[in-house]
Enzyme design. Structure first.
Site, short mmCIF file in Angstrom:
data_model
loop_
_atom_site.label_atom_id
_atom_site.label_comp_id
_atom_site.label_asym_id
_atom_site.label_seq_id
_atom_site.Cartn_x
_atom_site.Cartn_y
_atom_site.Cartn_z
N GLU A 1 0.82 -1.20 0.00
CA GLU A 1 0.00 0.00 0.00
C GLU A 1 0.86 1.26 0.00
O GLU A 1 2.07 1.20 0.19
CB GLU A 1 -0.93 0.00 1.22
CG GLU A 1 -1.79 -1.24 1.31
CD GLU A 1 -2.91 -1.12 2.32
OE1 GLU A 1 -3.26 0.02 2.70
OE2 GLU A 1 -3.44 -2.16 2.73
N TYR B 1 -13.18 -6.77 2.68
CA TYR B 1 -12.36 -6.59 3.87
C TYR B 1 -13.27 -6.50 5.08
O TYR B 1 -14.38 -5.97 5.00
CB TYR B 1 -11.51 -5.33 3.77
CG TYR B 1 -10.74 -5.06 5.04
CD1 TYR B 1 -9.73 -5.93 5.44
CD2 TYR B 1 -11.06 -3.99 5.85
CE1 TYR B 1 -9.05 -5.73 6.63
CE2 TYR B 1 -10.38 -3.76 7.04
CZ TYR B 1 -9.38 -4.64 7.43
OH TYR B 1 -8.72 -4.44 8.61
N GLN C 1 -7.59 -3.16 -4.10
CA GLN C 1 -8.52 -2.57 -3.15
C GLN C 1 -9.15 -1.31 -3.76
O GLN C 1 -8.44 -0.37 -4.10
CB GLN C 1 -7.80 -2.21 -1.86
CG GLN C 1 -7.11 -3.39 -1.20
CD GLN C 1 -6.17 -2.97 -0.10
OE1 GLN C 1 -6.42 -1.96 0.56
NE2 GLN C 1 -5.10 -3.72 0.12
N GLU D 1 -16.14 -1.13 12.79
CA GLU D 1 -16.59 -0.46 14.00
C GLU D 1 -15.67 0.69 14.38
O GLU D 1 -14.46 0.61 14.26
CB GLU D 1 -16.67 -1.46 15.16
CG GLU D 1 -15.34 -1.98 15.68
CD GLU D 1 -14.68 -3.01 14.77
OE1 GLU D 1 -13.53 -3.38 15.04
OE2 GLU D 1 -15.33 -3.43 13.78
N ASN E 1 -11.68 6.69 6.69
CA ASN E 1 -11.81 5.24 6.70
C ASN E 1 -13.28 4.83 6.63
O ASN E 1 -13.64 3.73 6.99
CB ASN E 1 -11.15 4.67 7.97
CG ASN E 1 -10.84 3.20 7.85
OD1 ASN E 1 -10.60 2.70 6.76
ND2 ASN E 1 -10.85 2.52 8.97
N ASP F 1 16.50 30.59 -22.29
CA ASP F 1 17.06 31.31 -21.15
C ASP F 1 17.42 32.73 -21.60
O ASP F 1 17.31 33.08 -22.77
CB ASP F 1 18.29 30.57 -20.59
CG ASP F 1 19.24 30.13 -21.68
OD1 ASP F 1 19.29 30.81 -22.73
OD2 ASP F 1 19.94 29.12 -21.50
#
Length: 843
Positions: A186, A339, A250, A289, A295, A707
Site C-alpha cells: 500500500e 475486507y 482494493q 466499528e 476510513n 534562457d
C-alpha cells in the site's frame, strides 16, 4: 476524487471502557509489525491433500467467479491480546460459509501465544477445507524489505533474501497449515518506502515465488498480492506479475463516474498488460466499528432506523456494483473480495457521521460488535454465480469439440470471455474441422490458423467482427481449404496468408476489400498464385475468382523523392508543398501523385477485370496536406514558417516539412544560383569578459532561446572569442520577448547597442592576467564599432561588411523602457576560415 486510498485499515479492538470512545484505526501496515510464529505445527496429510485440490480448482477456474474475504483475527473468539484476555466472543472463523472461496487470515492485535493459532491450524483449516474454502495468510510488504519481522534478521544479499523467503514461507504458510501467502502493498503516507526497500522486497518476493505459487516448486500453495497502488506506482507488481496467482486491487469507496467504477476501468487498461482478467479481483470494505473520517467507505448500505436488516441488503450498494462489473477487454474478472468480512451484515454508519474523528468520536449503535451470518457475502457469491456471463462455453457456442478445447485453453472457459478476449488466438492441428463460433470473439486482435488441414471453408460469417477493423489474420498450412471467402473485411493486404499451401482451393473471394492489386504490388503476386491454385482444379471464372471492387486506403508517403529542389528567379510565388511534398501511397506503397494518376490507376485490370471499385474517388483516397507545416532556414539562418516563397533573388533554403508532430521530409531548395549557407559563428563562443554576470553571459551563445541574459543596468558589455578569425557577413540579436520558456514583455528588450571588434589583431589576450585583461576589454579605446543597433524589435538583424575578426564585443547602450534590458541570444553569421585565408583576405 478527493480522498486517500487508506485502504484496508485495521481497527484495534475496542476493549471495555478504556477504548470505548476511540477508534484504534491503523493502516494495513499494522501487518508489518507482526512477528511470525516460531512454533512448528504438523498439519494432517488429509488437510494438505484437500487444500492442494482446492487450490487447483481455484487456479483452474473450476469454482466459477471467486468470492474472498479478509477475516480480522482479533475478532475471532479464540483470539487473545498480549494481556491474555479474549477480545471479541461474537464471531469465529469456523462459521465462515462455503460461499467464501478464499478466506484471508488478516492478523493483528493477536498475541503470538494466543489460542487462536492452535485453533486455526487444528480446527479452522480442517473445517473450512471440508466445505471448500481455502485459507491464505496475509502479511505486509515490510516483512520483505528489512523494516519489520523476520526481514530484520537477514542481510540484503542474494543468499540472505533467499533464506528470508524460505523463513517467511515456513513461518506463515507451512507452520500455520494454510494454503498460500498474500502480500499487502500500500501507499505509505508517512515514513515512505525507499526505492531500495522496494527493490529488496521484489527480490524476496521473487524468491518466495520460487517456493510457492503457480511457478513455484510447491504449486499447492497460492501466491497473491493485494494492493492500493496503480500499475505505474507499483514497481513490485510489475516485477512479480508473471508469478502471481491473483492480484487483488482494493477499491474501497467511490471510484468515479456514474457507475463509480471509472478508476477500475482505467486501471484495468494497464493491468491487462501484465495479468489475465481471470487473475484480477476487486475489493470493497464492510463497515469497520468505530471507523472515522478517511476510513468510511460507504460500500454497503447505510443504517436505516426503519429497517434493521438494511445492512444485509445488497441492492444499491457499491459491493453489488463490483460484483456485476466486468472488464471491457481481456475476459471476465476472477471475482471480488471483501475486507472485514467479520462485519458482514452490519449497516454503515449514516453519512451524517462522515466527518467524525477518532479523537472526538461520535458513536452509533452500528459501532457495536455483533454476530454475523454472512448474508451479504452469500448474496454476492450467488449474484456472481447466477451471472450468465459465467456460464461455461459449450457445444452451442462452439460446435467443433477440438476448436472448443483450444479456445477454452487460450481464451477462458466462460461465455463472457469470448466477447472480451482481445489478444492472439492460435489454432493448430488437423482435429479442427469447423470454425463456427469464432465469430463470437468480436475483439480478437490476431487470429492464426496453422495446419488446419481438415478445414474446408472460411467465410466472413465464421470470422470475428474485428477482422473488419485491424485484426491480423495468419493462415499457414491450410492444405484442405477449398473455399476462401474474405470478402468485405476491409483487408488492406494479404500478408500472413500462405497461398502456396492452399493446394485444394477451388474458389476464392477477396472482393470488396482495400487491396492494392496493381501490377508491381505484392498482393498482385499473391492474387495470381490464388488464381493458379484454382486453375489446377477447374477453369477460372468470374464466380470462382472474385477480386473486384477494391478501395485501397491512402497513406502519406514515408519518404519523398525530392532532396534538392530549384526555382528560377522569376519573381513569382511558389508553394513548396504543392511542388515537392505531395501525393498519396497505398498500403503496398504504390505512389499516386494526383487525380490524373489516380484515374490511370483505376483502369488497372487482371484477366480483363478492373479491380478498383468504379465508385471510388480520388477525394476519398488522397491524403490532405493542410495540416502540414514548412520550416525554412535561409542562407543567413533566418527562420520562417511558410510553404510559400517568392523567387526574387539568388537564395538557398534548408526546408523541414512536418506533419504537425514530427519532421517528415528534409530538403534543400535553391533559387537561381543559390547562396552559400552561413553559420552562427558565435554559437559556443567563449566569454572572455563582461561588465555583468560571467556565467549568465554564456547563455547568449548556447543556441537556446529558453534562457536569457540580464544586463542589470541600462548599459552592459560582453566580450567573446570565436576561437579563430572568421568572415562575418551579418549579425542578429534575439531580444527579451523571444524567450521560449517565460513570456516576456517587449518593454524588456534592448533598444540601443553596438557590435565591435578588437582594434589590435596581434594582441595575445591569453598572456594577460585576469585583472589586466578585464581592464583592456572594458576600455572603449581598444574597440572598433562595426555595427549599431537602434531598434527594439524582437529580432534585430543587420548586415556586416565582410568583417574579419576573432575577438568581438557587444555593448548594450539602452533599453526599450526604464526596466533593465534582457536578451536571449546573439549570432554572428558568416563562414569559418582558416587563419591563413583570413590573413590573406585582410591584407
Amino acid at each position: 476524487m478527493d480522498k486517500h486510498l487508506l485502504v484496508k485499515r485495521t481497527l484495534g479492538c475496542v476493549c471495555a471502557a478504556t477504548l470505548m470512545g476511540a477508534a484504534l484505526a491503523t493502516h494495513h501496515d499494522s501487518l508489518n509489525t507482526v512477528k511470525a510464529e516460531e512454533k512448528t505445527v504438523q498439519t494432517g496429510k488429509t488437510d494438505q491433500q484437500v487444500g492442494a485440490k482446492l487450490v487447483q480448482e481455484i487456479r483452474e477456474g473450476k469454482r466459477g467467479p471467486l468470492y474472498a474475504g479478509y477475516f480480522r483475527t482479533w475478532h475471532d473468539r479464540a483470539s487473545t491480546g498480549i494481556d491474555g484476555k479474549q477480545q471479541h466472543p461474537e464471531n469465529t472463523m469456523a462459521e465462515v460459509p462455503k460461499e467464501v472461496d478464499i478466506l484471508f487470515v488478516f492478523h493483528d492485535h493477536t498475541a503470538s501465544d494466543s489460542p487462536f493459532w492452535s485453533e486455526l491450524k487444528d480446527s479452522y483449516v480442517h473445517k473450512l477445507h471440508q466445505q471448500g474454502t481455502a485459507l491464505v495468510q496475509t502479511i505486509g510488504v515490510n516483512e520483505l524489505n528489512g523494516r519489520t519481522g523476520l526481514s530484520k534478521d537477514y542481510p540484503d544479499t542474494p543468499e540472505g533474501n533467499k533464506a528470508l523467503a524460505a523463513a517467511i514461507v515456513k513461518a506463515f504458510v507451512t507452520d500455520r497449515g494454510v494454503d498460500g501467502l498474500d502480500i499487502d502493498i500500500e501507499h505509505e503516507f508517512t515514513n515512505k518506502r525507499t526505492p531500495e526497500e522496494d527493490a529488496r522486497a521484489l527480490n524476496v518476493f521473487k524468491e518466495i515465488a520460487q517456493l510457492i505459487g503457480k511457478n513455484g516448486s510447491d504449486k499447492s500453495k497460492l501466491l497473491i498480492m493485494d494492493t492500493t497502488l496503480s500499475v505505474e506506482n507499483n514497481p513490485i507488481f510489475k516485477g512479480i506479475a508473471e508469478d502471481l496467482d491473483y492480484l487483488l486491487r482494493q477499491y474501497y469507496g467511490s471510484q468515479g463516474g456514474e457507475a463509480e467504477v471509472d478508476t477500475i476501468n482505467s486501471d484495468w487498461n494497464q493491468y491487462q498488460n501484465y495479468i489475465d482478467a481471470s487473475q484480477f479481483m476487486i475489493g470493497f470494505s464492510f463497515f469497520e466499528e468505530s471507523a472515522s473520517k478517511g476510513n468510511l467507505w460507504f460500500d454497503v448500505n447505510e443504517y436505516d432506523p426503519n429497517n434493521p436488516e438494511k445492512g444485509k441488503d445488497i441492492e444499491g450498494t457499491r459491493a453489488k456494483k463490483y460484483a456485476e462489473w466486468q472488464p471491457s477487454t481481456g475476459g471476465l474478472k476472477a471475482g471480488i473480495f471483501s475486507y472485514a468480512i467479520d462485519r458482514d451484515g452490519v449497516a454503515h454508519v449514516p453519512s451524517t457521521y462522515k466527518n467524525r474523528t477518532s479523537t472526538n468520536l461520535q458513536r452509533h449503535e452500528v459501532d457495536n460488535i455483533s454476530h454475523t451470518d454472512y448474508t451479504v457475502s452469500r448474496k454476492l457469491k450467488t449474484l456472481m454465480t447466477e451471472d450468465k456471463r459465467y456460464d461455461v462455453i459449450d457445444q452451442k457456442d462452439i460446435p467443433d469439440p477440438a476448436l472448443r478445447e483450444q479456445i477454452i485453453q487460450q481464451v477462458g472457459q466462460y461465455k463472457g470471455d469470448l466477447e472480451r478476449y482481445n489478444k492472439t488466438l492460435v489454432l493448430t492441428g488437423d482435429k479442427i474441422q469447423n470454425l463456427k463460433g469464432l465469430e463470437k470473439l468480436s475483439k480478437l486482435q490476431k487470429l492464426e490458423l496453422r495446419q488446419l488441414s481438415n478445414v474446408k471453408e472460411i467465410t466472413p460469417e465464421l470470422l470475428p467482427e474485428s477482422m473488419k477493423k485491424d485484426a491480423e489474420l495468419v493462415m499457414v498450412g491450410m492444405t484442405g481449404l477449398e473455399k476462401l471467402n474474405l470478402s468485405g473485411l476491409n483487408r488492406q493486404t494479404l500478408d500472413g496468408i500462405d497461398v502456396n499451401s492452399i493446394t485444394h482451393l477451388t474458389s476464392f473471394d477477396i472482393s470488396h476489400n482495400s487491396l492494392d492489386l496493381s501490377e508491381k504490388s505484392e498482393d498482385r503476386k499473391l492474387l495470381m498464385t490464388l488464381m493458379e491454385q484454382v486453375s489446377n482444379h477447374q477453369k477460372i471464372t468470374v464466380k470462382n475468382t472474385a477480386f473486384e471492387n477494391q478501395k485501397p486506403k491512402g497513406y502519406y508517403p514515408q519518404t519523398y523523392d525530392t532532396k534538392e529542389g530549384h526555382y528560377d528567379v522569376d519573381n513569382a510565388e511558389h508553394d513548396i508543398l504543392t511542388d515537392f511534398v505531395f501525393g498519396t501511397v497505398t498500403k503496398r506503397n504504390t505512389f499516386i501523385g494526383d487525380e490524373e494518376a489516380f484515374a490511370i490507376y483505376k483502369e488497372g485490370a487482371v484477366d480483363g477485370r478492373q479491380y478498383v471499385s468504379k465508385d471510388y474517388t480520388y477525394e476519398a483516397f488522397r491524403k490532405d496536406y493542410k495540416g502540414y507545416k514548412v520550416h525554412l532556414t535561409a542562407s543567413n539562418l533566418g527562420e520562417t514558417v511558410t510553404s510559400k516563397v517568392t523567387a526574387t533573388t539568388d537564395e538557398t533554403y534548408l526546408v523541414d516539412v512536418s506533419d504537425g508532430e514530427k519532421v517528415v521530409h528534409h530538403m534543400k531548395l535553391n533559387i537561381g544560383s543559390g547562396a552559400i549557407m552561413m553559420e552562427n559563428l558565435a554559437k559556443g563562443a567563449k566569454v572572455i569578459g563582461t561588465s555583468g554576470d560571467f556565467e549568465q553571459a554564456k547563455k547568449i551563445f548556447d543556441g537556446e532561446k529558453s534562457d536569457r541574459f540580464f544586463t542589470w543596468g541600462q548599459t552592459n558589455w560582453i566580450a567573446f572569442d570565436l576561437g579563430e578569425i572568421n568572415l562575418a557577413k551579418e549579425w542578429r540579436l534575439f531580444n527579451a520577448e523571444t524567450n521560449t520558456e517565460i513570456k516576456t514583455d517587449s518593454s524588456l528588450n534592448v533598444a540601443k547597442g553596438r557590435l565591435q571588434i578588437l582594434k589590435d589583431t596581434t594582441i595575445d589576450l591569453e598572456k594577460m592576467d585576469i585583472k589586466n585583461r578585464k581592464e583592456y576589454l572594458s576600455n572603449d579605446e581598444n574597440w572598433t564599432d562595426v555595427a549599431q543597433m537602434d531598434d527594439a524589435k524582437a529580432i534585430f538583424n543587420s548586415k556586416l561588411s565582410n568583417v574579419l575578426s576573432r575577438y568581438w564585443r557587444f555593448c548594450v547602450d539602452g533599453g526599450a523602457s526604464s526596466y533593465y534590458p534582457q536578451y536571449t541570444e546573439l549570432q554572428i553569421l558568416g563562414q569559418r576560415l582558416s587563419n591563413d585565408v583570413a590573413n590573406t583576405l585582410k591584407d
